[in-house]
Design an enzyme around this catalytic site. Structure first.
Site, PDB file in Angstrom:
ATOM      1  N   THR A  57       7.703  51.108  49.185  1.00 36.54           N
ATOM      2  CA  THR A  57       6.344  51.644  49.058  1.00 36.54           C
ATOM      3  C   THR A  57       5.797  52.060  50.416  1.00 36.54           C
ATOM      4  O   THR A  57       5.885  51.313  51.379  1.00 36.54           O
ATOM      5  CB  THR A  57       5.392  50.602  48.449  1.00 36.54           C
ATOM      6  N   ARG A  85      10.902  50.375  33.493  1.00 38.69           N
ATOM      7  CA  ARG A  85       9.983  49.472  34.204  1.00 38.69           C
ATOM      8  C   ARG A  85       8.907  50.284  34.952  1.00 38.69           C
ATOM      9  O   ARG A  85       9.193  51.274  35.618  1.00 38.69           O
ATOM     10  CB  ARG A  85      10.787  48.641  35.206  1.00 38.69           C
ATOM     11  N   VAL A  86       7.664  49.864  34.828  1.00 35.70           N
ATOM     12  CA  VAL A  86       6.579  50.507  35.570  1.00 35.70           C
ATOM     13  C   VAL A  86       6.122  49.532  36.648  1.00 35.70           C
ATOM     14  O   VAL A  86       5.846  48.364  36.352  1.00 35.70           O
ATOM     15  CB  VAL A  86       5.405  50.873  34.638  1.00 35.70           C
ATOM     16  N   ASP A  88       3.677  48.623  40.282  1.00 39.56           N
ATOM     17  CA  ASP A  88       2.236  48.545  40.555  1.00 39.56           C
ATOM     18  C   ASP A  88       1.682  49.825  41.176  1.00 39.56           C
ATOM     19  O   ASP A  88       0.492  50.111  41.050  1.00 39.56           O
ATOM     20  CB  ASP A  88       1.953  47.376  41.497  1.00 39.56           C
ATOM     21  N   GLY A 109       5.405  45.278  47.900  1.00 38.03           N
ATOM     22  CA  GLY A 109       6.063  44.026  47.513  1.00 38.03           C
ATOM     23  C   GLY A 109       6.348  43.995  46.024  1.00 38.03           C
ATOM     24  O   GLY A 109       6.430  45.051  45.383  1.00 38.03           O
TER      25      GLY A 109
HETATM   26  N1  ASP Z   1       5.570  47.625  44.838  1.00 36.15           N
HETATM   27  C1  ASP Z   1       6.791  48.340  44.508  1.00 36.15           C
HETATM   28  C2  ASP Z   1       7.179  48.058  43.089  1.00 36.15           C
HETATM   29  O1  ASP Z   1       7.113  46.911  42.668  1.00 36.15           O
HETATM   30  C3  ASP Z   1       7.909  47.961  45.381  1.00 36.15           C
HETATM   31  C4  ASP Z   1       7.705  48.379  46.792  1.00 36.15           C
HETATM   32  O2  ASP Z   1       6.924  47.733  47.505  1.00 36.15           O
HETATM   33  O3  ASP Z   1       8.313  49.369  47.176  1.00 36.15           O
HETATM   34  O4  ASP Z   1       7.611  48.956  42.419  1.00 36.15           O
END
Ligand code: ASP
Length: 195
Positions: A57, A85-86, A88, A109
């Site tokens: 992210t 899967r979705v 956040d 995260g």
């Molecule tokens: N927050 C993202 C997710 O759970 C993972 C990431 O931090 O890249 O899809």
């Protein structure tokens, strides 16, 4: 949001809309990712490892001279997730929330834990009630830890910005860092963490 009456499109309808709007369908799988995925398939164990590069992210918060705030986040989600899967990042209030009257917050995260606590919205609401961005980030991470007894096994990091340009950040584990860019400086900051 500008071209339809809706806020979020998903699945086949989203694909059809994107193609209609002239976007091209591309395969983003690189050779290295395919190799890593095939290796992962040997055990097929779903176990995200803290602070290892299995997520990506990028979260941004910006404020201009007028005090107008904007935010963005982009992710391909955790590696080796289930089809469908979705995470956040696309869910407003979870991975990202901005209220131009108050401030913004963005998370990275384990998305499942961020969604359960609607963490970005929580941080912005706390700032609305008078918390500093740093306090708001700590409240959001504390909430995630309160709700999940397994918090030692995953990482969540959050950054926040308010209307005065003050910033804050916090994470469950160490080694979460972020860049702060102003006209005067461009620095990498190690976030404080709960553990
Ligand atoms: N927050 C993202 C997710 O759970 C993972 C990431 O931090 O890249 O899809």
């Amino acid at each position: 949001m500008e071209d339809t009456p809706h806020v979020m499109m998903a699945g086949e309808g989203a694909l059809a809309l994107a193609l209609d709007m002239g976007m091209e369908k591309e395969n983003l799988l690189t050779e290295d990712s395919e190799k890593a995925w095939k290796k992962w398939l040997e055990k097929s164990q779903y176990k995200p490892i803290i602070n290892i590069e299995n997520h990506d992210t990028i979260g941004l918060l910006a404020i201009d001279d007028n005090g107008d705030i904007a935010g963005a986040c982009t992710t391909s989600g955790l590696a080796y997730k289930m089809n469908g899967r979705v995470g956040d990042s696309p869910i407003i209030g979870s991975g990202l929330y901005v209220d131009n009257a108050v401030g913004g917050a963005v998370c990275t995260g384990l998305g499942e834990e961020v969604i359960k606590s609607v963490a970005s919205f929580l941080a912005v609401e706390k700032m609305r009630d008078g918390a500093s961005p740093q306090e708001a980030c700590q409240i959001a991470i504390d909430r995630i830890m309160e709700k999940s007894p397994h918090y030692k096994d995953f990482q969540v990091g959050i950054i926040a910005l308010n209307k005065s340009g003050e910033i804050g950040s916090y994470a469950i584990h160490p080694y979460f860092n972020y860049a702060h860019h102003t006209v005067q400086e461009n620095v990498l900051i190690d976030s404080k963490s709960a553990l």
